[in-house]
Design a protein around this motif. Structure first.
Motif, PDB file in Angstrom:
ATOM      1  N   ALA A  44     -13.463  53.126  25.551  1.00  0.00           N
ATOM      2  CA  ALA A  44     -12.577  54.101  25.562  1.00  0.00           C
ATOM      3  C   ALA A  44     -12.870  54.884  24.243  1.00  0.00           C
ATOM      4  CB  ALA A  44     -11.181  53.200  25.019  1.00  0.00           C
ATOM      5  N   GLY A  45     -12.216  56.265  24.252  1.00  0.00           N
ATOM      6  CA  GLY A  45     -12.558  57.164  23.068  1.00  0.00           C
ATOM      7  C   GLY A  45     -12.530  56.585  21.634  1.00  0.00           C
ATOM      8  N   ALA A  46     -11.659  55.613  21.510  1.00  0.00           N
ATOM      9  CA  ALA A  46     -11.444  55.144  20.112  1.00  0.00           C
ATOM     10  C   ALA A  46     -12.858  54.092  19.916  1.00  0.00           C
ATOM     11  CB  ALA A  46     -10.233  54.382  19.834  1.00  0.00           C
ATOM     12  N   ALA A  47     -13.325  53.389  20.915  1.00  0.00           N
ATOM     13  CA  ALA A  47     -14.472  52.541  20.788  1.00  0.00           C
ATOM     14  C   ALA A  47     -15.774  53.357  20.527  1.00  0.00           C
ATOM     15  CB  ALA A  47     -14.371  51.591  21.753  1.00  0.00           C
ATOM     16  N   ALA A  48     -15.962  54.385  21.558  1.00  0.00           N
ATOM     17  CA  ALA A  48     -16.896  55.119  21.188  1.00  0.00           C
ATOM     18  C   ALA A  48     -17.089  56.152  20.117  1.00  0.00           C
ATOM     19  CB  ALA A  48     -17.006  56.138  22.572  1.00  0.00           C
ATOM     20  N   GLN A  94     -22.151  64.592  21.662  1.00  0.00           N
ATOM     21  CA  GLN A  94     -23.307  63.647  21.763  1.00  0.00           C
ATOM     22  C   GLN A  94     -22.890  62.602  22.907  1.00  0.00           C
ATOM     23  OE1 GLN A  94     -23.898  61.604  17.921  1.00  0.00           O
ATOM     24  NE2 GLN A  94     -25.119  63.007  17.365  1.00  0.00           N
ATOM     25  N   VAL A  95     -21.571  62.032  22.924  1.00  0.00           N
ATOM     26  CA  VAL A  95     -21.472  61.331  23.879  1.00  0.00           C
ATOM     27  C   VAL A  95     -21.167  61.951  25.405  1.00  0.00           C
ATOM     28  CG1 VAL A  95     -19.531  59.688  24.843  1.00  0.00           C
ATOM     29  CG2 VAL A  95     -20.033  59.652  22.207  1.00  0.00           C
ATOM     30  N   ALA A 103     -22.454  54.069  20.646  1.00  0.00           N
ATOM     31  CA  ALA A 103     -21.094  54.389  21.165  1.00  0.00           C
ATOM     32  C   ALA A 103     -20.332  53.278  22.020  1.00  0.00           C
ATOM     33  CB  ALA A 103     -21.069  55.640  21.984  1.00  0.00           C
ATOM     34  N   VAL A 104     -21.401  52.334  22.551  1.00  0.00           N
ATOM     35  CA  VAL A 104     -21.093  51.399  23.381  1.00  0.00           C
ATOM     36  C   VAL A 104     -21.247  49.985  22.788  1.00  0.00           C
ATOM     37  CG1 VAL A 104     -21.492  52.841  25.440  1.00  0.00           C
ATOM     38  CG2 VAL A 104     -23.411  51.313  24.699  1.00  0.00           C
TER      39      VAL A 104
END
Length: 202
Positions: A44-48, A94-95, A103-104
């Motif tokens: 998810a965006g919050a994790a990335a 960047q992502v 990011a992962v």
């Protein structure tokens, strides 16, 4: 023109914040693990981008407050908007282009129990970005533009506080110019003044 510019600035700031908040809950990256089974993970965006949610919420607060603040805070909020837009814009881009291992990492570690940048990189066979990182990056460009426009036009904005002051001044002026009525005469008597004295001197 200035009123319309101010409205567009506030709306642009709120839009960027809203896209950031919504994007933080959406899938940004799909990860295929090199574990033989080809297990797929979603990030998810919050994790990335861990700062996505708090900075997007801050952007929403800036947009809401921007419409009622005074001159000094307009400049402060304009600078903050540019700074937030630059930070989130770079991280989102960047992502979107090539998701970094960082990011992962949190998602992979949570799923496998294996930590460390090198170990996570060995586990990841491939990553694929969804449109959300690019959309968020574009939203941050809008936020930067809104911040710059705030700095350029802030001095010409007329705040709600200014309007309230002008309305109060107009009301006070109207009350000061109205004729002396019976209620005013009664107030004079209660203070021990003779309301007819002024009339007799005329």
């Amino acid at each position: 023109m200035i009123r319309r510019a101010r409205l567009l600035t506030v709306l642009g700031t709120l839009l960027a914040g809203a896209i950031g908040v919504i994007g933080s809950t959406q899938t940004w990256i799909t990860v295929i693990l090199a574990d033989g089974a080809g297990e797929e993970l979603v990030v998810a965006g919050a994790a990335a981008v861990p700062v996505l949610t708090p900075l997007s919420l801050a952007t929403l607060a800036l947009g809401a407050a921007l419409s009622i603040t005074g001159l000094v805070l307009r400049y402060v909020f304009g600078v903050l908007s540019i700074a937030i837009g630059a930070i989130l814009g770079v991280l989102s881009a960047q992502v979107a282009v090539a998701p970094p291992v960082s990011a992962v990492a949190a998602t992979v570690t949570s799923a496998t129990g294996i930590g460390g940048a090198d170990a996570v990189a060995d586990l990841v066979a491939s990553t694929t970005s969804t449109p959300w990182p690019a959309l968020t990056a574009i939203a941050q460009v809008v936020l930067i533009a809104a911040g710059l426009f705030t700095l350029i036009t802030a001095r010409r904005w007329r705040g709600s506080a200014d309007r309230r002051y002008q309305a109060a001044a107009a009301t006070a002026g109207a009350e000061g110019s109205r004729p002396h009525d019976a209620i005013d005469s009664w107030d004079d008597l209660s203070r021990g003044d003779d309301p007819t004295a002024e009339e007799q001197h005329r």
